[in-house]
Design an enzyme around this catalytic site. Structure first.
Site: not given
Ligand SMILES: NC(=O)c1ccc[n+]([C@@H]2O[C@H](COP(=O)([O-])OP(=O)(O)OC[C@H]3O[C@@H](n4cnc5c(N)ncnc54)[C@H](OP(=O)(O)O)[C@@H]3O)[C@@H](O)[C@H]2O)c1
Length: 302
Positions: A15-19, A21, A149, A162
């Site tokens: 999941g390295c396309s954003s955030g 990762g 989380s 979620y």
């Molecule tokens: N932000 C927060 O507050 C928070 C808090 C607790 C936990 N988290 C967890 O942290 C992790 C990263 O989230 P983030 O906040 O950085 O959000 P994000 O920017 O939306 O990143 C999520 C990443 O997961 C990828 N992804 C989704 N479906 C996928 C698949 N089938 N195969 C491979 N990659 C896939 C997305 O790619 P696409 O661009 O292709 O969709 C995106 O790169 C997640 O597991 C999230 O639940 C986030």
């Protein structure tokens, strides 16, 4: 830090396309790790994100390659992990980061949406872990990090789909921790609080909007919220998560904590909760050794 003459340790991040990762991949590559930054749809929708990571790596001569990996597909996961193993002759760390949020009450999601979200957030990381485990078992070493989380641990009088997928992931990760320690493999769970990423923008919306409306109309009145003094400059930075993962990787094998809570928002009391859980768990594990507490799973006639 790695010693300057050390062979770069190989890390796969999903999941390295954003955030998180993207930041995890950059942070580790900037520190000398050999990083396989993976993402889905790398030839289409995510092509600009893949190119941006490649350009970043080229400018810094960092050891970072971008690979296609969709955590919901057996074929995609196997292809990516086989590729890494043949090129790097092993895998030291897998960071299971890919995941998606969801908005709406449970009843408003179709069962197909529910299955898709569990398939992605809970079974995706299990699939990726299963793909690296034969290599790690043969090496007798490795680290698998699960990004869950704080919502995967405590439901602050709200939860939802979620949160439920992250509770499932917590169970899978903790179980794996007990099972693979005998092979010298560590499992670490990283529990971020709330951070401003694209998670909300990319969240799955419940399909049945009329049900969402019914729940909104029937919602109990909310007490007015306290005004916050927090300005935009004080928002937590997602880099904290990448730094916490780097710290976990750099701890000695066998000494990494099972759970690490990260961030200033939506985290209060969770580390203490984890400590008291650990006390109850260890106590129960001892109690279960007593003959009167033995769990008998055998069938009466077997
Ligand atoms: N932000 C927060 O507050 C928070 C808090 C607790 C936990 N988290 C967890 O942290 C992790 C990263 O989230 P983030 O906040 O950085 O959000 P994000 O920017 O939306 O990143 C999520 C990443 O997961 C990828 N992804 C989704 N479906 C996928 C698949 N089938 N195969 C491979 N990659 C896939 C997305 O790619 P696409 O661009 O292709 O969709 C995106 O790169 C997640 O597991 C999230 O639940 C986030």
């Amino acid at each position: 830090m790695l010693a300057s003459n050390a062979v770069a340790r190989t890390v796969v991040v999903t999941g390295c396309s954003s955030g998180f990762g993207e930041l995890i991949a950059r942070t580790l590559a900037a520190s000398g790790y050999r990083v396989f930054a993976t993402m889905r749809d790398m030839q289409s929708r995510n092509a600009p994100a893949a190119q941006a990571l490649r350009d970043w790596a080229t400018q810094r001569a960092a050891l970072l390659e971008v690979l296609e990996l969709d955590v919901t597909s057996d074929t995609s996961v196997e292809r990516a992990i086989n590729d890494v193993v043949s090129r790097a002759s092993g895998i030291d760390v897998l960071v299971n980061n890919a995941g998606i949020a969801a908005t709406g009450p449970l009843e408003a999601f179709s069962m197909a949406q529910v299955e898709t979200l569990f398939g992605l957030n809970a079974f995706g990381p299990l699939r990726a872990s299963n793909a690296v485990l034969p290599t790690m078992r043969a090496q007798g070493s490795g680290l698998i990090v699960f990004v869950t989380s704080t919502l995967g641990r405590v439901l602050p009088r709200r939860g939802g789909l979620y949160a439920s997928t992250k509770w499932a992931l917590e169970g899978l990760a903790e179980s794996l921790h007990y099972e693979v320690a005998r092979f010298g493999i560590d499992v670490a769970i990283l529990e971020p609080g709330s951070f401003p990423t694209q998670a909300v923008a990319k969240a799955t919306r419940a399909e049945r909007q009329e049900v969402v409306q019914a729940y909104a109309v029937a919602a109990p009145p909310q007490a007015p919220t306290q005004p916050t003094s927090r300005g935009p400059h004080e928002l937590p930075h997602p880099q904290e998560v990448a730094d916490a993962i780097k710290q976990l990787i750099e701890m000695s094998a066998g000494e990494r904590p099972l759970r690490t809570v990260v961030g200033p928002v939506f985290t209060e009391g969770v580390a203490e909760y984890n400590s008291s859980y650990q006390r109850v768990r260890d106590h129960l594990a001892e109690v279960l050794r007593r003959p009167d507490q033995a769990i008998t799973w055998t069938r009466p006639n077997s």
